[in-house]
Design a protein around this motif. Structure first.
Motif, mmCIF file in Angstrom:
data_model
loop_
_atom_site.group_PDB
_atom_site.id
_atom_site.type_symbol
_atom_site.label_atom_id
_atom_site.label_comp_id
_atom_site.label_asym_id
_atom_site.label_seq_id
_atom_site.Cartn_x
_atom_site.Cartn_y
_atom_site.Cartn_z
ATOM 1 N N THR A 53 -7.974 23.475 2.624
ATOM 2 C CA THR A 53 -6.473 23.722 2.566
ATOM 3 C C THR A 53 -5.363 22.761 1.963
ATOM 4 O O THR A 53 -6.103 21.636 2.201
ATOM 5 N N PRO A 54 -4.352 22.980 1.373
ATOM 6 C CA PRO A 54 -3.437 21.978 0.888
ATOM 7 C C PRO A 54 -3.223 20.903 1.950
ATOM 8 O O PRO A 54 -2.980 19.396 1.629
ATOM 9 N N ALA A 55 -3.135 21.052 3.078
ATOM 10 C CA ALA A 55 -2.328 20.166 4.159
ATOM 11 C C ALA A 55 -3.603 19.539 4.715
ATOM 12 O O ALA A 55 -3.387 18.333 5.530
ATOM 13 N N GLU A 56 -5.043 19.783 4.347
ATOM 14 C CA GLU A 56 -6.141 18.962 4.912
ATOM 15 C C GLU A 56 -6.195 17.732 4.148
ATOM 16 O O GLU A 56 -7.350 17.633 3.342
ATOM 17 N N THR A 57 -5.372 16.780 4.281
ATOM 18 C CA THR A 57 -5.377 15.613 3.535
ATOM 19 C C THR A 57 -5.192 14.476 4.432
ATOM 20 O O THR A 57 -4.625 14.657 5.734
ATOM 21 N N LEU A 58 -5.856 13.246 4.120
ATOM 22 C CA LEU A 58 -5.394 11.743 5.020
ATOM 23 C C LEU A 58 -5.046 10.726 3.980
ATOM 24 O O LEU A 58 -5.257 10.789 2.725
ATOM 25 N N ASP A 59 -4.176 9.836 4.605
ATOM 26 C CA ASP A 59 -3.812 8.831 3.879
ATOM 27 C C ASP A 59 -4.446 7.623 4.567
ATOM 28 O O ASP A 59 -4.785 7.354 5.663
ATOM 29 N N LEU A 60 -5.142 6.795 3.540
ATOM 30 C CA LEU A 60 -5.947 5.623 3.910
ATOM 31 C C LEU A 60 -5.410 4.323 3.482
ATOM 32 O O LEU A 60 -5.173 4.240 2.217
ATOM 33 N N TYR A 61 -5.027 3.578 4.544
ATOM 34 C CA TYR A 61 -4.427 2.251 4.008
ATOM 35 C C TYR A 61 -5.671 1.216 4.100
ATOM 36 O O TYR A 61 -6.086 0.969 5.263
ATOM 37 N N PRO A 62 -6.211 0.807 3.000
ATOM 38 C CA PRO A 62 -7.335 0.086 3.229
ATOM 39 C C PRO A 62 -7.376 -1.318 3.301
ATOM 40 O O PRO A 62 -6.247 -2.252 2.966
ATOM 41 N N THR A 63 -8.121 -1.811 4.106
ATOM 42 C CA THR A 63 -8.254 -3.501 4.197
ATOM 43 C C THR A 63 -9.296 -4.086 3.178
ATOM 44 O O THR A 63 -10.130 -3.499 2.717
ATOM 45 N N ASP A 64 -9.176 -5.385 2.929
ATOM 46 C CA ASP A 64 -10.086 -5.979 2.044
ATOM 47 C C ASP A 64 -11.206 -6.683 2.694
ATOM 48 O O ASP A 64 -12.273 -7.337 2.004
ATOM 49 N N HIS A 65 -11.331 -6.266 4.037
ATOM 50 C CA HIS A 65 -12.644 -6.778 4.617
ATOM 51 C C HIS A 65 -13.689 -5.910 4.588
ATOM 52 O O HIS A 65 -13.859 -4.419 4.428
ATOM 53 N N ALA A 66 -14.961 -6.276 4.193
ATOM 54 C CA ALA A 66 -16.276 -5.560 3.968
ATOM 55 C C ALA A 66 -16.597 -4.791 5.320
ATOM 56 O O ALA A 66 -16.664 -5.231 6.215
ATOM 57 N N ASN A 67 -17.124 -3.504 5.036
ATOM 58 C CA ASN A 67 -17.631 -2.755 6.156
ATOM 59 C C ASN A 67 -16.743 -2.802 7.522
ATOM 60 O O ASN A 67 -17.228 -3.038 8.473
ATOM 61 N N ALA A 68 -15.578 -2.365 7.122
ATOM 62 C CA ALA A 68 -14.588 -2.704 8.135
ATOM 63 C C ALA A 68 -14.396 -1.553 9.212
ATOM 64 O O ALA A 68 -14.746 -0.408 8.721
ATOM 65 N N PRO A 69 -14.069 -1.531 10.419
ATOM 66 C CA PRO A 69 -13.945 -0.565 11.440
ATOM 67 C C PRO A 69 -12.792 0.425 10.821
ATOM 68 O O PRO A 69 -11.899 -0.187 9.929
ATOM 69 N N ILE A 70 -12.534 1.739 11.334
ATOM 70 C CA ILE A 70 -11.516 2.666 11.065
ATOM 71 C C ILE A 70 -10.708 3.034 12.220
ATOM 72 O O ILE A 70 -11.277 3.530 13.019
ATOM 73 N N HIS A 71 -9.545 2.909 12.030
ATOM 74 C CA HIS A 71 -8.619 3.286 13.109
ATOM 75 C C HIS A 71 -7.879 4.489 12.584
ATOM 76 O O HIS A 71 -7.055 4.473 11.440
ATOM 77 N N VAL A 72 -7.991 5.538 13.230
ATOM 78 C CA VAL A 72 -7.395 6.992 12.974
ATOM 79 C C VAL A 72 -6.169 7.197 13.964
ATOM 80 O O VAL A 72 -6.376 7.363 15.385
ATOM 81 N N PHE A 73 -4.938 7.327 13.311
ATOM 82 C CA PHE A 73 -3.643 7.527 14.212
ATOM 83 C C PHE A 73 -3.219 9.177 14.028
ATOM 84 O O PHE A 73 -3.065 9.638 12.783
ATOM 85 N N ILE A 74 -3.227 9.784 15.094
ATOM 86 C CA ILE A 74 -3.081 11.253 15.087
ATOM 87 C C ILE A 74 -1.483 11.245 15.589
ATOM 88 O O ILE A 74 -1.076 11.009 16.686
#
Length: 285
Positions: A53-74
């Motif tokens: 659906t059109p609403a099912e999107t996410l914005d990702l702000y990338p770090t330049d660190h390789a293989n970096a952890p992911i923090h998801v804010f709801i």
């Protein structure tokens, strides 16, 4: 009495956080303003679709660190306000510390029911696990935080039987639940149910405190000093039932607490960094 020792008017007030924070709208506007400032420094995020659906999107702000952890804010917003563009105010803090920051969108009430919203959050997490390699993320280090209704959604994700989604049971490594509602029965009995539309089945299925047998990751529960008694009770009861650490953030109300995610030394930022094993970035660097 409608619930515990509350009559209807008192219960309605307990679940209306605007009644406990005179600056609520000012702080909510600040989420969006600070998010715009973050984008002016980091640039526009990478946008991905995690569903159909059109609403099912996410914005990702990338770090330049390789293989970096992911923090998801709801994000919060009583399940019916705000979105990913309002929810980037903490992105720069995590990116500078070496983590990707993700803000998902999902369809809000009353356009969908609460179970649909929970399913969308679960799909976003599943997508991140399966596609982390596309953006240099470590799929084995996905962490969640959520505030208010987002705290409820994060708690639902943390109490998910993930095997049914064909991802590891520990796909979420840790969760930070801030100022959430973890048993929905008093919401069903309050004025808020005019738009949440809960029945007894939905209360049972969508109350994280009733699904702790499926708890799949460590959680930390945090609430603000100047919140309603019911939000404080919800936090205390959920922490006790799940055996999770409980933190009271001094000097802040419900809405101010979310903003502390942007400060690695603030209540939410510090707890998230501790869960992720991140060091606070140097100021100005």
């Amino acid at each position: 009495m409608v619930f515990l020792h509350y009559d209807q008017a008192a219960l309605d007030r307990q679940y209306d956080q605007h009644a406990w924070a005179a600056n609520a709208e000012q702080v909510i506007r600040r989420y969006a303003e600070q998010s715009e400032l973050v984008r002016s420094r980091l640039g526009e995020p990478w946008a991905f679709a995690y569903g159909e659906t059109p609403a099912e999107t996410l914005d990702l702000y990338p770090t330049d660190h390789a293989n970096a952890p992911i923090h998801v804010f709801i994000h919060g917003g009583a399940w019916r306000r705000l979105g990913k563009r309002d929810s980037a105010f903490a992105a720069e803090t995590f990116v500078r510390a070496g983590a990707h920051f993700v803000a998902p969108d999902f369809v809000l009430l009353p356009a969908v029911t609460l179970d649909v919203m929970v399913a969308q959050v679960r799909r976003a997490i599943t997508w991140l696990y399966r596609n982390a390699g596309k953006f240099g993320g470590d799929r084995d280090r996905i962490f969640l935080s959520g505030h208010s209704s987002g705290g409820h959604l994060v708690a639902c994700a943390a109490t998910t039987a993930w095997s049914q989604f064909d991802v590891p049971p520990d796909v979420v490594k840790a969760a930070l639940c801030a100022s959430g509602i973890y048993d929905l029965e008093p919401v069903r009995l309050s004025a808020r149910n005019d738009y949440v539309k809960l029945d007894e089945r939905a209360v049972q299925e969508m109350s994280p405190q009733r699904h702790l047998a499926d708890l799949s990751c460590p959680m930390t529960i945090v609430f603000g000093e100047h919140e309603s008694d019911e939000f404080k009770r919800q936090a205390r009861d959920f922490a006790a039932a799940s055996g999770s650490p409980l933190v009271e953030a001094e000097g802040v109300n419900h809405f101010e607490l979310a903003a502390t995610l942007a400060d690695p030394h603030g209540p939410m930022g510090r707890l998230a960094f501790e869960q992720m094993g991140l060091a606070a970035p140097m100021s100005g660097g």
